[in-house]
Design a protein around this motif. Structure first.
Motif, PDB file in Angstrom:
ATOM      1  N   ASN A  59       0.577  -1.035  -0.409  1.00  0.00           N
ATOM      2  CA  ASN A  59       0.017  -0.029  -0.222  1.00  0.00           C
ATOM      3  C   ASN A  59       0.831   1.537  -0.186  1.00  0.00           C
ATOM      4  N   SER A 175     -11.607  -4.990  -3.161  1.00  0.00           N
ATOM      5  CA  SER A 175     -11.027  -5.569  -2.959  1.00  0.00           C
ATOM      6  C   SER A 175     -10.611  -6.839  -3.239  1.00  0.00           C
ATOM      7  N   GLY A 209      -7.538  -9.114   0.229  1.00  0.00           N
ATOM      8  CA  GLY A 209      -7.972  -8.285   0.758  1.00  0.00           C
ATOM      9  C   GLY A 209      -7.090  -7.037   0.030  1.00  0.00           C
ATOM     10  N   SER A 211      -6.049  -4.521  -2.849  1.00  0.00           N
ATOM     11  CA  SER A 211      -7.071  -3.341  -3.694  1.00  0.00           C
ATOM     12  C   SER A 211      -7.358  -4.041  -5.329  1.00  0.00           C
ATOM     13  N   ILE A 279      -7.539   4.122  -0.057  1.00  0.00           N
ATOM     14  CA  ILE A 279      -7.329   3.167   0.492  1.00  0.00           C
ATOM     15  C   ILE A 279      -6.432   3.274   1.545  1.00  0.00           C
TER      16      ILE A 279
END
Length: 419
Positions: A59, A175, A209, A211, A279
């Motif tokens: 991320n 996601s 999870g 994205s 996000i």
């Protein structure tokens, strides 16, 4: 004894050229992964590459990689883009407004449009009016900060959960989780085996999870690499960054290509801002880009203006950022010995290439990091926050000897100057 003149001596055999093979980026990644695993086992700092840390690293890396990709588009066309940070800021406010009122996908589109607006201003100043690229980029960064703050006050004041400096919470895009893999990888990770548990953490991080925006960023990087290096369009665009006068003599509309490249650059930087809002944070806040545009610029330079290199640079900076945020001083302390080992390896390579002074400097800095590791138990929290930025300086310092920017990057070009 008489000595024959040089012209009468038999000609010496021509020296064979020294062929240096480039080491694949995949080999570098495997070596880095193995080194982290080794240090994790050695120090017991299991958070160094846990699933949570690696997910946070992904991320943190994506907006940096998008900023670096944005810089790649612009600079391959010969326009230096210091304004990436400002275009990301405009992207965050675009994502905040459209994301709140019309949903996350509208937020993505809005962020790209806002980023492209900032880029249009940069292209107008640099390409059309010939303003210095650095001056224009710095001006856009300053303008973007003020514009975003004004619009945030206008858009979000009085809304429930919002205010003059932030938006209400915004829904995230879809996601993806691969069923069954998460639990199995978690069990393997808990055993803390050398390499096996680290690989399980990595698989768990990218299958739980994930994205849809991360997948979009990967597609953009791969697609940009193909478009810029495998198509006639990409060849013409890159020729504008290498020699615009030569490109003009071959019939390339240099102005048009520079404008297109800078607009695409702004849209991608805006997408990076959307990732931070949708996000990383789940809402818009003033100043939430935190200098990622500048780090993206550094990742692009570290990557030698190439897609694969910028991914490596963004991953490095994203990982160090995630490490200090999630794992804290213990994991950053283990990172010290990794830096020391890398610097000692770099010193050996530089010495073999005849670079005596840089080799001595790398050796001394590496020894300093090793001494820091062996004489302390943890890194103070005040220092851990500097980790990504110290990494940026170190990596750029080491990589600067082999970098080659586009030849006409930042050079002022006027139509018809080819004669």
């Amino acid at each position: 004894m008489t000595v024959a003149p040089d012209e009468l001596l038999p000609a010496a055999a021509p020296a064979e050229p020294v062929i240096r093979r480039r080491i694949s980026i995949w080999i570098w990644l495997l070596l880095g992964f193995g080194l982290i695993s080794f240090v994790r086992v050695l120090t017991g700092a299991n958070e160094m590459d846990s699933t949570g840390t690696l997910r946070e690293a992904v991320n943190a890396s994506v907006p940096i990689a998008l900023a670096a990709l944005a810089g790649l588009w612009s600079e391959r066309a010969g326009v230096v883009n210091i304004g990436l940070e400002g275009m990301m800021i405009l992207g965050t406010i675009g994502a905040g407004y459209f994301g709140y009122w019309y949903g996350p996908w509208a937020g993505i589109v809005g962020a790209m449009i806002f980023g492209a607006l900032g880029a249009a201003l940069h292209a107008l100043a640099t390409v059309t009016f010939g303003v210095d690229h650095i001056v224009s980029g710095v001006a856009i960064n300053i303008i973007a900060i003020g514009t975003a703050a004004f619009l945030a006050d206008t858009f979000f004041s009085g809304l429930k959960g919002g205010g003059p400096t932030q938006s209400p919470p915004i829904d995230a895009p879809l996601s993806i989780t691969v069923p069954g893999l998460s639990d199995a990888m978690g069990s393997l990770e808990a055993k803390h085996w050398f390499l096996v548990s680290d690989l399980a953490s990595l698989v768990g991080a990218i299958t739980t999870g994930l994205s849809i925006l991360t997948l979009l960023a990967v597609a953009l990087i791969v697609g940009s690499a193909f478009l810029l290096w495998r198509t006639a369009f990409g060849l013409r665009l890159r020729s504008c960054g290498e020699s615009p006068t030569a490109a003009e003599t071959l019939g390339v509309n240099v102005y048009r290509y520079k404008f297109m490249a800078v607009l695409v650059s702004g849209a991608i930087a805006g997408l990076g801002g959307a990732f931070i809002v949708l996000i990383s944070s789940g809402l818009y806040q003033n100043g939430q880009t935190g200098g990622r545009g500048y780090i993206g610029l550094a990742a692009m330079i570290f990557g030698n203006w190439r897609p694969a290199g910028l991914v490596l640079g963004a991953g490095l900076f994203g990982y160090t950022d995630a490490l200090q945020l999630r794992a804290g001083g213990e994991a950053v302390h283990a990172l010290l010995i990794i830096i020391a080992i890398v610097l000692l390896g770099v010193a050996v390579l530089q010495y073999r290439r005849g670079l005596r002074f840089p080799a001595v400097m790398s050796l001394l800095i590496g020894l300093a990091f090793a001494l820091w590791f062996f004489t302390t138990d943890a890194v103070p929290s005040d220092f851990t926050r500097m980790t990504p930025y110290v990494t940026t300086i170190l990596v750029l310092g080491l990589a600067s000897q082999r970098l080659r920017m586009p030849a006409a990057d930042g050079v002022r070009y006027r139509r018809g100057q080819a004669g």
